[in-house]
Design a protein around this motif. Structure first.
Motif, PDB file in Angstrom:
ATOM      1  N   ILE A 107       0.857  -1.186   0.000  1.00 32.73           N
ATOM      2  CA  ILE A 107       0.000   0.000   0.000  1.00 32.73           C
ATOM      3  C   ILE A 107       0.892   1.235   0.000  1.00 32.73           C
ATOM      4  O   ILE A 107       1.820   1.335   0.794  1.00 32.73           O
ATOM      5  N   VAL A 108       0.567   2.185  -0.888  1.00 36.70           N
ATOM      6  CA  VAL A 108       1.365   3.403  -1.020  1.00 36.70           C
ATOM      7  C   VAL A 108       0.497   4.618  -0.710  1.00 36.70           C
ATOM      8  O   VAL A 108      -0.587   4.781  -1.280  1.00 36.70           O
ATOM      9  N   ALA A 109       0.970   5.474   0.188  1.00 33.25           N
ATOM     10  CA  ALA A 109       0.305   6.737   0.478  1.00 33.25           C
ATOM     11  C   ALA A 109       0.897   7.817  -0.430  1.00 33.25           C
ATOM     12  O   ALA A 109       2.111   7.888  -0.609  1.00 33.25           O
ATOM     13  N   ALA A 110       0.030   8.655  -1.001  1.00 35.58           N
ATOM     14  CA  ALA A 110       0.520   9.712  -1.894  1.00 35.58           C
ATOM     15  C   ALA A 110      -0.559  10.740  -2.126  1.00 35.58           C
ATOM     16  O   ALA A 110      -1.759  10.417  -2.162  1.00 35.58           O
ATOM     17  N   HIS A 111      -0.133  11.997  -2.288  1.00 37.22           N
ATOM     18  CA  HIS A 111      -1.055  13.025  -2.752  1.00 37.22           C
ATOM     19  C   HIS A 111      -1.525  12.619  -4.145  1.00 37.22           C
ATOM     20  O   HIS A 111      -0.732  12.117  -4.945  1.00 37.22           O
ATOM     21  N   PRO A 112      -2.812  12.801  -4.468  1.00 40.08           N
ATOM     22  CA  PRO A 112      -3.327  12.338  -5.769  1.00 40.08           C
ATOM     23  C   PRO A 112      -2.544  12.845  -6.974  1.00 40.08           C
ATOM     24  O   PRO A 112      -2.333  12.109  -7.941  1.00 40.08           O
ATOM     25  N   VAL A 113      -2.100  14.118  -6.956  1.00 37.68           N
ATOM     26  CA  VAL A 113      -1.339  14.644  -8.088  1.00 37.68           C
ATOM     27  C   VAL A 113       0.017  13.958  -8.177  1.00 37.68           C
ATOM     28  O   VAL A 113       0.474  13.584  -9.263  1.00 37.68           O
ATOM     29  N   ALA A 114       0.672  13.763  -7.035  1.00 39.03           N
ATOM     30  CA  ALA A 114       1.968  13.086  -7.024  1.00 39.03           C
ATOM     31  C   ALA A 114       1.821  11.636  -7.478  1.00 39.03           C
ATOM     32  O   ALA A 114       2.664  11.116  -8.224  1.00 39.03           O
ATOM     33  N   TYR A 115       0.744  11.009  -7.034  1.00 36.96           N
ATOM     34  CA  TYR A 115       0.524   9.619  -7.421  1.00 36.96           C
ATOM     35  C   TYR A 115       0.374   9.492  -8.930  1.00 36.96           C
ATOM     36  O   TYR A 115       0.934   8.584  -9.554  1.00 36.96           O
ATOM     37  N   ALA A 116      -0.378  10.429  -9.530  1.00 37.30           N
ATOM     38  CA  ALA A 116      -0.572  10.393 -10.982  1.00 37.30           C
ATOM     39  C   ALA A 116       0.754  10.558 -11.723  1.00 37.30           C
ATOM     40  O   ALA A 116       0.953   9.971 -12.789  1.00 37.30           O
ATOM     41  N   GLN A 117       1.657  11.338 -11.142  1.00 42.40           N
ATOM     42  CA  GLN A 117       2.940  11.581 -11.801  1.00 42.40           C
ATOM     43  C   GLN A 117       3.940  10.448 -11.600  1.00 42.40           C
ATOM     44  O   GLN A 117       4.990  10.429 -12.246  1.00 42.40           O
ATOM     45  N   CYS A 118       3.624   9.514 -10.712  1.00 44.02           N
ATOM     46  CA  CYS A 118       4.521   8.374 -10.448  1.00 44.02           C
ATOM     47  C   CYS A 118       3.867   7.034 -10.768  1.00 44.02           C
ATOM     48  O   CYS A 118       4.425   5.978 -10.470  1.00 44.02           O
ATOM     49  N   ARG A 119       2.697   7.066 -11.357  1.00 45.28           N
ATOM     50  CA  ARG A 119       1.914   5.843 -11.544  1.00 45.28           C
ATOM     51  C   ARG A 119       2.655   4.779 -12.349  1.00 45.28           C
ATOM     52  O   ARG A 119       2.679   3.602 -11.971  1.00 45.28           O
ATOM     53  N   ASP A 120       3.279   5.180 -13.466  1.00 43.81           N
ATOM     54  CA  ASP A 120       3.972   4.191 -14.305  1.00 43.81           C
ATOM     55  C   ASP A 120       5.094   3.505 -13.531  1.00 43.81           C
ATOM     56  O   ASP A 120       5.260   2.280 -13.607  1.00 43.81           O
ATOM     57  N   TRP A 121       5.873   4.291 -12.794  1.00 45.15           N
ATOM     58  CA  TRP A 121       6.975   3.714 -12.020  1.00 45.15           C
ATOM     59  C   TRP A 121       6.427   2.751 -10.971  1.00 45.15           C
ATOM     60  O   TRP A 121       6.968   1.635 -10.792  1.00 45.15           O
ATOM     61  N   LEU A 122       5.395   3.162 -10.275  1.00 44.70           N
ATOM     62  CA  LEU A 122       4.828   2.317  -9.223  1.00 44.70           C
ATOM     63  C   LEU A 122       4.249   1.026  -9.780  1.00 44.70           C
ATOM     64  O   LEU A 122       4.428  -0.057  -9.207  1.00 44.70           O
ATOM     65  N   GLU A 123       3.559   1.125 -10.934  1.00 40.56           N
ATOM     66  CA  GLU A 123       2.976  -0.081 -11.507  1.00 40.56           C
ATOM     67  C   GLU A 123       4.046  -1.047 -11.996  1.00 40.56           C
ATOM     68  O   GLU A 123       3.833  -2.259 -12.026  1.00 40.56           O
ATOM     69  N   THR A 124       5.206  -0.502 -12.361  1.00 45.41           N
ATOM     70  CA  THR A 124       6.308  -1.359 -12.817  1.00 45.41           C
ATOM     71  C   THR A 124       7.058  -1.986 -11.653  1.00 45.41           C
ATOM     72  O   THR A 124       7.369  -3.184 -11.680  1.00 45.41           O
ATOM     73  N   HIS A 125       7.348  -1.182 -10.620  1.00 42.15           N
ATOM     74  CA  HIS A 125       8.208  -1.655  -9.527  1.00 42.15           C
ATOM     75  C   HIS A 125       7.441  -2.134  -8.297  1.00 42.15           C
ATOM     76  O   HIS A 125       8.000  -2.845  -7.457  1.00 42.15           O
ATOM     77  N   VAL A 126       6.171  -1.720  -8.173  1.00 43.68           N
ATOM     78  CA  VAL A 126       5.344  -2.178  -7.055  1.00 43.68           C
ATOM     79  C   VAL A 126       4.018  -2.650  -7.634  1.00 43.68           C
ATOM     80  O   VAL A 126       2.963  -2.047  -7.418  1.00 43.68           O
ATOM     81  N   PRO A 127       4.032  -3.728  -8.406  1.00 48.73           N
ATOM     82  CA  PRO A 127       2.812  -4.192  -9.072  1.00 48.73           C
ATOM     83  C   PRO A 127       1.721  -4.595  -8.070  1.00 48.73           C
ATOM     84  O   PRO A 127       2.012  -5.045  -6.970  1.00 48.73           O
ATOM     85  N   HIS A 128       0.478  -4.357  -8.474  1.00 44.54           N
ATOM     86  CA  HIS A 128      -0.697  -4.732  -7.671  1.00 44.54           C
ATOM     87  C   HIS A 128      -0.772  -3.968  -6.340  1.00 44.54           C
ATOM     88  O   HIS A 128      -1.395  -4.434  -5.389  1.00 44.54           O
ATOM     89  N   HIS A 129      -0.157  -2.794  -6.267  1.00 49.40           N
ATOM     90  CA  HIS A 129      -0.201  -2.012  -5.028  1.00 49.40           C
ATOM     91  C   HIS A 129      -1.538  -1.292  -4.904  1.00 49.40           C
ATOM     92  O   HIS A 129      -2.241  -1.069  -5.894  1.00 49.40           O
ATOM     93  N   GLY A 130      -1.864  -0.894  -3.677  1.00 49.94           N
ATOM     94  CA  GLY A 130      -3.018  -0.046  -3.420  1.00 49.94           C
ATOM     95  C   GLY A 130      -2.566   1.366  -3.116  1.00 49.94           C
ATOM     96  O   GLY A 130      -1.401   1.599  -2.788  1.00 49.94           O
ATOM     97  N   HIS A 131      -3.496   2.310  -3.226  1.00 51.35           N
ATOM     98  CA  HIS A 131      -3.160   3.718  -3.028  1.00 51.35           C
ATOM     99  C   HIS A 131      -4.069   4.335  -1.978  1.00 51.35           C
ATOM    100  O   HIS A 131      -5.295   4.220  -2.047  1.00 51.35           O
ATOM    101  N   ILE A 132      -3.450   5.025  -0.999  1.00 52.68           N
ATOM    102  CA  ILE A 132      -4.189   5.805  -0.006  1.00 52.68           C
ATOM    103  C   ILE A 132      -3.893   7.277  -0.257  1.00 52.68           C
ATOM    104  O   ILE A 132      -2.741   7.705  -0.164  1.00 52.68           O
ATOM    105  N   PRO A 133      -4.903   8.086  -0.610  1.00 45.29           N
ATOM    106  CA  PRO A 133      -4.673   9.509  -0.874  1.00 45.29           C
ATOM    107  C   PRO A 133      -4.254  10.255   0.388  1.00 45.29           C
ATOM    108  O   PRO A 133      -4.705   9.935   1.498  1.00 45.29           O
ATOM    109  N   ALA A 134      -3.387  11.251   0.218  1.00 43.74           N
ATOM    110  CA  ALA A 134      -2.938  12.106   1.320  1.00 43.74           C
ATOM    111  C   ALA A 134      -3.209  13.557   0.952  1.00 43.74           C
ATOM    112  O   ALA A 134      -3.335  13.906  -0.220  1.00 43.74           O
ATOM    113  N   SER A 135      -3.263  14.418   1.959  1.00 42.06           N
ATOM    114  CA  SER A 135      -3.615  15.822   1.729  1.00 42.06           C
ATOM    115  C   SER A 135      -2.466  16.639   1.160  1.00 42.06           C
ATOM    116  O   SER A 135      -2.678  17.709   0.580  1.00 42.06           O
TER     117      SER A 135
END
Length: 311
Positions: A107-135
């Motif tokens: 599970i990865v915590a991230a601000h939604p904008v930051a998460y969108a900018q790192c999505r490809d990397w996360l899907e490649t290196h942390v496959p099947h992860h979940g996302h918890i939005p942060a403020s």
């Protein structure tokens, strides 16, 4: 002898955010009091109430475009002016509690904008992860020390200097050229001197929902040789089909071509919000065709004045 009271500047906190990095670029803010706030609304409220002399807020990202929360707030809070803009390169690291390995991350915590900018990397290196939005980009890593809901967090580089966390990976942003544009907002009505490398920001409502209305709005700039570096629509919210447009025009209100475009715009639209003219952060000189030079407008006005005098 009493000590000189420090001026207060508001920014989206806590310490370590990209907004704080933008505020660090403001010479006048150095050595003054910096007030950390939770959101754009709170930052602008500080300025309106006089708690802070100015607030630093994000307004545009080179990957995701305009920041809608900021654009909407500037449209609704009256008597605010942008007095400067600042660019901050955006990259991210993946951090976790000490002892955590990359393979442990689910599970990865991230601000939604930051998460969108790192999505490809996360899907490649942390496959099947979940996302918890942060403020915010700092709230995400801070949450790792408060709960165990997330195993890792997307955060700004250097966050390990503020929090007891381990960096699992660096440079995880999908776009190495990502930049966020910030603006310093104040209540001052004084307009910075023009530099030749300037920008004018506006919010304009379409007078009605009909064919050609947007074209007529754009013609106010095009027929005067004024380039637009940003135009983005936002719903006004009172009815379907009603929009306001956030506009950045190349040039300064003291440029004749820009001033003439604003006059045409004001005649066209029932509501024009002037957010300010200020130096461009990239320092690029504004380009325009010489037939739109100040002398051309001044000469044309002198010609008309002579005709009106019966010359």
């Amino acid at each position: 002898m009493s000590e000189t009271r420090k001026l207060s500047y508001s920014f989206l906190g806590p310490a370590g955010t990209f907004t704080e990095a933008a505020l660090a670029q403001v010479p006048e803010a150095r050595g003054q009091a910096w007030r950390s706030v939770n959101n754009v609304g709170e930052a602008l409220a500080d300025v309106v109430s006089g708690r802070s002399v100015a607030a630093m807020i994000a307004i545009e990202n080179s990957v995701d475009g305009g920041v809608s929360a900021t654009q909407d707030a500037l449209a609704k809070v009256p008597d605010l002016r942008i007095i400067g803009e600042y660019l901050v390169p955006v990259n991210f690291v993946l951090v976790a509690r000490p002892g955590t390995e990359l393979a442990d991350v689910k599970i990865v915590a991230a601000h939604p904008v930051a998460y969108a900018q790192c999505r490809d990397w996360l899907e490649t290196h942390v496959p099947h992860h979940g996302h918890i939005p942060a403020s915010s980009n700092v709230a995400a890593p801070a949450s790792l020390l408060e709960t165990e809901q997330a195993d890792a967090a997307v955060a700004p580089p250097g966050i390990e200097n503020h929090l007891d966390l381990t960096v699992l990976a660096t440079d995880i942003g999908d776009n190495p050229n990502a930049v966020t544009r910030f603006v310093l907002v104040s209540r001052t009505t004084a307009i910075p001197e023009r530099t030749g490398a300037d920008k004018t920001s506006l919010i304009v409502e379409l007078p009605e929902d009909r064919s050609g209305a947007l074209l007529e709005l754009l013609e106010q700039f095009a027929t005067r040789g004024v380039n637009l570096s940003l135009i983005q629509s936002r719903p006004i919210g009172d009815a379907l089909g009603r929009y306001r447009f956030v506009i950045d025009a190349d040039g300064h209100i003291h440029d004749e071509r820009v001033a003439d475009a604003l006059l045409g715009l004001r005649r066209f639209s029932p509501k024009v919000i002037f957010l300010g003219s200020y130096p461009r952060a990239d320092l690029q000189q504004n380009e325009y065709t010489k037939r739109y030079d100040d002398d051309v407008y001044i000469g044309a006005r002198a010609w008309l004045d002579a005709l009106l005098r019966g010359a």
